[in-house]
Design an enzyme around this catalytic site. Sequence first.
Site, PDB file in Angstrom:
ATOM      1  N   ALA A 223       0.811  -1.221   0.000  1.00  0.00           N
ATOM      2  CA  ALA A 223       0.000   0.000   0.000  1.00  0.00           C
ATOM      3  C   ALA A 223       0.842   1.268   0.000  1.00  0.00           C
ATOM      4  O   ALA A 223       0.339   2.350  -0.327  1.00  0.00           O
ATOM      5  CB  ALA A 223      -0.931  -0.002   1.205  1.00  0.00           C
ATOM      6  N   GLY A 225       3.342   1.852  -2.010  1.00  0.00           N
ATOM      7  CA  GLY A 225       3.878   2.166  -3.330  1.00  0.00           C
ATOM      8  C   GLY A 225       5.132   1.397  -3.667  1.00  0.00           C
ATOM      9  O   GLY A 225       5.226   0.190  -3.442  1.00  0.00           O
ATOM     10  N   GLY A 251       2.294  -7.692  -7.600  1.00  0.00           N
ATOM     11  CA  GLY A 251       3.713  -7.431  -7.814  1.00  0.00           C
ATOM     12  C   GLY A 251       4.172  -7.837  -9.203  1.00  0.00           C
ATOM     13  O   GLY A 251       5.056  -7.204  -9.794  1.00  0.00           O
ATOM     14  N   ASP A 252       3.553  -8.892  -9.739  1.00  0.00           N
ATOM     15  CA  ASP A 252       3.888  -9.331 -11.099  1.00  0.00           C
ATOM     16  C   ASP A 252       3.383  -8.318 -12.125  1.00  0.00           C
ATOM     17  O   ASP A 252       4.068  -8.011 -13.110  1.00  0.00           O
ATOM     18  CB  ASP A 252       3.283 -10.703 -11.366  1.00  0.00           C
ATOM     19  CG  ASP A 252       3.653 -11.721 -10.300  1.00  0.00           C
ATOM     20  OD1 ASP A 252       4.802 -11.670  -9.821  1.00  0.00           O
ATOM     21  OD2 ASP A 252       2.788 -12.530  -9.938  1.00  0.00           O
TER      22      ASP A 252
END
Length: 319
Positions: A223, A225, A251-252
Amino acid sequence: MILTLTLNPSLDRTIEIAALDRGAVIRAAAARLDPGGKGVNVSRALLANAVASRAVVPFGGDEGRQLVRLLAAEGLDMVTVPVAGPTRSNVTLAEPDGTVTKINEPGTALSAGELDTIADAVLDAAHEADWVVASGSLPPEVPADVYARLCRRFAGAGIHVAVDTSGPALACALGAAPALVKPNLEELSGATGMPIRRLGDVVKAAGKLRAAGARAVLASLGADGAVLVEDQGIWYGEAPVTEPRSSVGAGDAMLAGFLAGGGHGPDALARALAWGAAAVRMPGSRMPGPADIAAAGIDPAAVTVHPPDPSRPLTPHHG
């Protein structure tokens, strides 16, 4: 073209529940089955945004055949490599507030011959690639230096390698000078032995990874960034998410957006943040396309990227 390698792909079943009550019988509000694995997800996110990508995917057993069918149905360009052991299945429990509980099977071992066949498939496909993404956990008994060996083989060909893994596999890969590593907060702390509580700690830990060999570090902070540390500068940005549904694959999607944005600099970081934030709004491990990013109200051009404030505290309990 961006080539991805996933040594430990999966079938990902996501079950949406009202709340996780340990020991109780819980009725699901919804469920979905997606192809999974970090490199697979990077390729799926690129495909959703019409960016050229190819995925190298080992598969085995009924689960593996189902994985290949799901990827083919999405239209993914892939090189499939049959292996003896069955592809693993993972289960995610997603609550309405965005809390995710994930249960990942370890996968099955790959023989030395199977690893050689997979490596040959990667090398055969890599001559068309600008980037090779080596990502995800390693199956049991696979040597920790497998990603490092790939990095060294591609370096002489001028192909950039991005590594997204953890533990010993990440430690080994650093020594092979990958062009980029993408740890999350837990992986960054584990790789450096540092407690990370502020943005300044993130920058210092990323510096340690660069000193160990990585040329650039893209640190995803949930959250809070992301931070990018590279030769050209240090950048921080965030893209707040309303109505989060699942962080699986976010994340991918972030890594895919970064590479689609050129793989360096603040503009690529802004795109990475937009794609990652849009993924958090999606059910299961769906990857966002342009319409999803627009629906999330996250225009990469509107994401603010600037030098980080070292004193800014991070939100506790990142995944």
